[in-house]
Design a protein around this motif. Structure first.
Motif, PDB file in Angstrom:
ATOM      1  N   HIS A  20       0.832  -1.202   0.000  1.00 41.79           N
ATOM      2  CA  HIS A  20       0.000   0.000   0.000  1.00 41.79           C
ATOM      3  C   HIS A  20       0.866   1.252   0.000  1.00 41.79           C
ATOM      4  CE1 HIS A  20      -3.842  -2.011   0.551  1.00 41.79           C
ATOM      5  NE2 HIS A  20      -3.314  -2.738   1.499  1.00 41.79           N
ATOM      6  N   LYS A  21       2.144   1.112   0.392  1.00 38.58           N
ATOM      7  CA  LYS A  21       3.030   2.271   0.527  1.00 38.58           C
ATOM      8  C   LYS A  21       4.193   2.263  -0.455  1.00 38.58           C
ATOM      9  CE  LYS A  21       2.060   2.688   5.444  1.00 38.58           C
ATOM     10  NZ  LYS A  21       2.610   2.611   6.798  1.00 38.58           N
ATOM     11  N   THR A  22       4.586   1.085  -0.930  1.00 40.43           N
ATOM     12  CA  THR A  22       5.715   0.969  -1.852  1.00 40.43           C
ATOM     13  C   THR A  22       5.326   0.039  -2.998  1.00 40.43           C
ATOM     14  OG1 THR A  22       6.665  -0.934  -0.702  1.00 40.43           O
ATOM     15  CG2 THR A  22       7.430   1.238   0.001  1.00 40.43           C
TER      16      THR A  22
END
Length: 140
Positions: A68-70
């Protein structure tokens, strides 16, 4: 024998991920599934191994990324028509994923959309009209 691909993905909730991948048309192979992993068959040659984080850690000492972030990888599946691309992406959204985390692509001869699974792994889905692509490239 054709070469097979086994995409291994870490997941936070195995049962949710099984339901999601079944929702986009994959079938669970019980022979290679247990309470820590499931083999989801997309086609005769494409399999997605969804693994709990504890199971995934048995294969690598590297930190598990939060998709979700990378983004480390974009996976891509082909379909046989534009309508099948839409059906796959719409099915992913109905199964708990997110439709179109990346912009839709429409080049006339090639059409693509994307979805992310509940853990944020992004799948591109594309259709290419090979005859139209050959014409487009020949014109260049």
């Amino acid at each position: 024998m054709s070469k097979l691909i086994f995409v291994n993905l870490p997941v936070t909730d195995l049962n949710r991920s099984i339901a999601f991948y079944e929702g986009v048309g994959a079938q669970k192979n019980p022979q290679f599934s247990d309470d820590t992993a499931a083999c989801m068959v997309i086609s005769e040659t494409i399999h997605v191994m969804i693994l709990t984080h504890d199971k995934f850690r048995q294969f690598t000492s590297l930190p598990i990324a939060d998709a979700h972030k990378t983004c480390q990888v974009l996976l891509c599946l082909s379909e046989n028509s534009r309508e099948e691309v839409d059906k796959t992406v719409d099915g992913a959204a109905k199964a708990g994923g997110r439709a179109d985390p990346n912009p839709q692509q429409d080049y006339g001869f090639m059409y693509g959309r994307s979805f992310s699974d509940p853990d944020g792994h992004i799948w591109e889905v594309m259709y290419m009209d090979m005859a139209a692509a050959q014409k487009a490239f020949a014109a260049e």
